[in-house]
Design a protein around this motif. Structure first.
Motif, PDB file in Angstrom:
ATOM      1  N   ARG A  36       0.863  -1.396   0.075  1.00  0.00           N
ATOM      2  CA  ARG A  36      -0.072  -0.242   0.018  1.00  0.00           C
ATOM      3  C   ARG A  36       0.992   1.173   0.062  1.00  0.00           C
ATOM      4  O   ARG A  36       1.843   1.413   0.896  1.00  0.00           O
ATOM      5  CB  ARG A  36      -0.824   0.007   1.188  1.00  0.00           C
ATOM      6  CG  ARG A  36      -2.013   1.014   1.167  1.00  0.00           C
ATOM      7  CD  ARG A  36      -3.039   0.843   2.536  1.00  0.00           C
ATOM      8  NE  ARG A  36      -3.750  -0.420   2.072  1.00  0.00           N
ATOM      9  CZ  ARG A  36      -4.675  -0.501   1.506  1.00  0.00           C
ATOM     10  NH1 ARG A  36      -5.012   0.715   0.539  1.00  0.00           N
ATOM     11  NH2 ARG A  36      -5.377  -1.539   1.070  1.00  0.00           N
ATOM     12  N   ASN A  65      -0.848  -8.950  -0.449  1.00  0.00           N
ATOM     13  CA  ASN A  65      -1.481  -8.879   0.689  1.00  0.00           C
ATOM     14  C   ASN A  65      -2.240  -7.849   1.012  1.00  0.00           C
ATOM     15  O   ASN A  65      -2.743  -7.395   2.272  1.00  0.00           O
ATOM     16  CB  ASN A  65      -0.847  -9.648   1.750  1.00  0.00           C
ATOM     17  CG  ASN A  65      -0.492 -11.173   1.479  1.00  0.00           C
ATOM     18  OD1 ASN A  65      -1.131 -12.028   1.386  1.00  0.00           O
ATOM     19  ND2 ASN A  65       0.739 -11.523   1.417  1.00  0.00           N
ATOM     20  N   ASP A  66      -1.862  -6.669   0.325  1.00  0.00           N
ATOM     21  CA  ASP A  66      -1.957  -5.279   0.868  1.00  0.00           C
ATOM     22  C   ASP A  66      -2.165  -4.265  -0.347  1.00  0.00           C
ATOM     23  O   ASP A  66      -1.276  -3.262  -0.454  1.00  0.00           O
ATOM     24  CB  ASP A  66      -1.269  -4.627   1.767  1.00  0.00           C
ATOM     25  CG  ASP A  66      -1.491  -3.569   2.589  1.00  0.00           C
ATOM     26  OD1 ASP A  66      -2.923  -3.376   2.517  1.00  0.00           O
ATOM     27  OD2 ASP A  66      -0.766  -2.689   3.208  1.00  0.00           O
ATOM     28  N   ARG A  74      -8.879  -4.315  -9.688  1.00  0.00           N
ATOM     29  CA  ARG A  74      -8.876  -4.884  -8.143  1.00  0.00           C
ATOM     30  C   ARG A  74      -8.549  -6.292  -7.856  1.00  0.00           C
ATOM     31  O   ARG A  74      -8.840  -7.050  -8.864  1.00  0.00           O
ATOM     32  CB  ARG A  74     -10.423  -5.032  -7.690  1.00  0.00           C
ATOM     33  CG  ARG A  74     -10.894  -3.309  -7.480  1.00  0.00           C
ATOM     34  CD  ARG A  74     -12.443  -3.183  -6.996  1.00  0.00           C
ATOM     35  NE  ARG A  74     -13.231  -4.219  -7.544  1.00  0.00           N
ATOM     36  CZ  ARG A  74     -13.988  -3.969  -8.629  1.00  0.00           C
ATOM     37  NH1 ARG A  74     -13.482  -2.891  -9.384  1.00  0.00           N
ATOM     38  NH2 ARG A  74     -14.792  -4.681  -9.097  1.00  0.00           N
ATOM     39  N   ARG A  76      -7.633 -10.099  -6.066  1.00  0.00           N
ATOM     40  CA  ARG A  76      -8.245 -10.838  -5.174  1.00  0.00           C
ATOM     41  C   ARG A  76      -7.082 -10.985  -3.867  1.00  0.00           C
ATOM     42  O   ARG A  76      -5.880 -10.921  -4.306  1.00  0.00           O
ATOM     43  CB  ARG A  76      -8.193 -12.230  -5.756  1.00  0.00           C
ATOM     44  CG  ARG A  76      -9.515 -12.341  -6.781  1.00  0.00           C
ATOM     45  CD  ARG A  76      -9.805 -13.957  -7.312  1.00  0.00           C
ATOM     46  NE  ARG A  76     -10.784 -13.837  -7.953  1.00  0.00           N
ATOM     47  CZ  ARG A  76     -11.189 -15.133  -8.639  1.00  0.00           C
ATOM     48  NH1 ARG A  76     -10.285 -16.106  -8.392  1.00  0.00           N
ATOM     49  NH2 ARG A  76     -12.407 -15.168  -9.176  1.00  0.00           N
ATOM     50  N   PRO A  77      -7.308 -11.076  -2.572  1.00  0.00           N
ATOM     51  CA  PRO A  77      -6.460 -11.254  -1.571  1.00  0.00           C
ATOM     52  C   PRO A  77      -5.438 -12.593  -1.825  1.00  0.00           C
ATOM     53  O   PRO A  77      -5.923 -13.384  -2.272  1.00  0.00           O
ATOM     54  CB  PRO A  77      -7.083 -11.424  -0.405  1.00  0.00           C
ATOM     55  CG  PRO A  77      -8.645 -11.105  -0.729  1.00  0.00           C
ATOM     56  CD  PRO A  77      -8.940 -11.117  -2.217  1.00  0.00           C
ATOM     57  N   GLY A  78      -4.164 -12.309  -1.668  1.00  0.00           N
ATOM     58  CA  GLY A  78      -3.286 -13.355  -1.718  1.00  0.00           C
ATOM     59  C   GLY A  78      -2.859 -13.544  -3.038  1.00  0.00           C
ATOM     60  O   GLY A  78      -3.190 -12.618  -4.148  1.00  0.00           O
ATOM     61  N   SER A  79      -2.079 -14.806  -3.377  1.00  0.00           N
ATOM     62  CA  SER A  79      -1.636 -14.956  -4.812  1.00  0.00           C
ATOM     63  C   SER A  79      -1.988 -16.415  -4.853  1.00  0.00           C
ATOM     64  O   SER A  79      -2.107 -17.314  -4.015  1.00  0.00           O
ATOM     65  CB  SER A  79      -0.197 -14.591  -4.689  1.00  0.00           C
ATOM     66  OG  SER A  79       0.490 -15.592  -3.962  1.00  0.00           O
ATOM     67  N   VAL A 118      -0.695 -12.722  -9.105  1.00  0.00           N
ATOM     68  CA  VAL A 118      -1.921 -12.193  -8.203  1.00  0.00           C
ATOM     69  C   VAL A 118      -2.913 -12.235  -9.303  1.00  0.00           C
ATOM     70  O   VAL A 118      -2.878 -12.189 -10.579  1.00  0.00           O
ATOM     71  CB  VAL A 118      -1.761 -10.689  -7.775  1.00  0.00           C
ATOM     72  CG1 VAL A 118      -0.863 -10.826  -6.492  1.00  0.00           C
ATOM     73  CG2 VAL A 118      -1.199  -9.845  -8.852  1.00  0.00           C
ATOM     74  N   GLU A 121      -9.909  -9.434  -9.866  1.00  0.00           N
ATOM     75  CA  GLU A 121     -11.477  -9.621  -9.510  1.00  0.00           C
ATOM     76  C   GLU A 121     -12.011  -9.660 -11.035  1.00  0.00           C
ATOM     77  O   GLU A 121     -11.725  -8.644 -11.561  1.00  0.00           O
ATOM     78  CB  GLU A 121     -11.917  -8.713  -8.796  1.00  0.00           C
ATOM     79  CG  GLU A 121     -11.620  -8.715  -7.353  1.00  0.00           C
ATOM     80  CD  GLU A 121     -12.321  -9.874  -6.613  1.00  0.00           C
ATOM     81  OE1 GLU A 121     -13.142 -10.518  -7.081  1.00  0.00           O
ATOM     82  OE2 GLU A 121     -11.712 -10.077  -5.519  1.00  0.00           O
TER      83      GLU A 121
END
Length: 181
Positions: A36, A65-66, A74, A76-79, A118, A121
């Motif tokens: 971030r 993760n951030d 956008r 998705r969280p994680g990989s 990664v 979405e």
């Protein structure tokens, strides 16, 4: 390191923090696995993009993760891991580039595989351009205009931990073509 080596013969490179690079009138910036972005840097980058800057981002554990809003899609969280002991899928190759991609006319080598990436979405892909995909049609490179500028995301890291791409001549070609914007 790998992006630096790939571009050194073709571009004048500078290192520094975001504010210093904007003040130095950088036309393009590469953020390899930046998580971030700080709010003050984010606001400065937004203004810089509005005025025609080119922001190239690479994935990695921090971004996975951030993630922030300075991306073309956008995430998705994680990989997603491919080919590890805990993964069902094997590493994937790069699909031929579409005719409307900046990479059109370049043939991806068969020996370049992606082991981790990664994922975007799916709904956010409608707002972005997909410049490159893997053989399962998941995005490898996405881009989206921001003002007069452009944000480009390589969905893999800029180092060989996630894929063989940074070790290939294809990496040099892709970065050079991206900088042409």
């Amino acid at each position: 390191f790998y992006a630096d080596r790939a571009l050194q013969p073709y571009a004048s490179l500078q290192r520094g923090n975001i504010g210093e690079l904007i003040d130095a009138r950088a036309q393009a910036m590469i953020l390899p696995d930046a998580g971030r972005v700080a709010p003050t840097d984010s606001a400065a980058l937004e203004r810089w993009l509005e005025n025609g800057g080119l922001l190239i981002r690479f994935a990695g554990p921090r971004l996975a993760n951030d993630a922030d809003d300075l991306l073309p899609v956008r995430l998705r969280p994680g990989s997603r891991s491919l080919g590890s002991a805990l993964a069902w899928e094997t590493p994937l190759a790069i699909s031929p580039f579409p005719d409307d991609s900046p990479f059109a006319g370049v043939t991806p080598p068969a020996d370049v595989n992606v082991r981790r990436q990664v994922l975007a979405e799916p709904a956010s892909l409608e707002e972005a351009r997909v410049w490159a995909t893997l053989t399962d049609n998941s995005p490898l490179v996405t881009a989206q205009p921001r003002g007069r500028g452009l944000i480009v995301l390589f969905h893999v890291s800029a180092a060989p931990e996630w894929s063989d791409l940074p070790l290939s001549g294809l990496f040099v070609d892709m970065l050079r073509r991206t900088l042409a914007f």
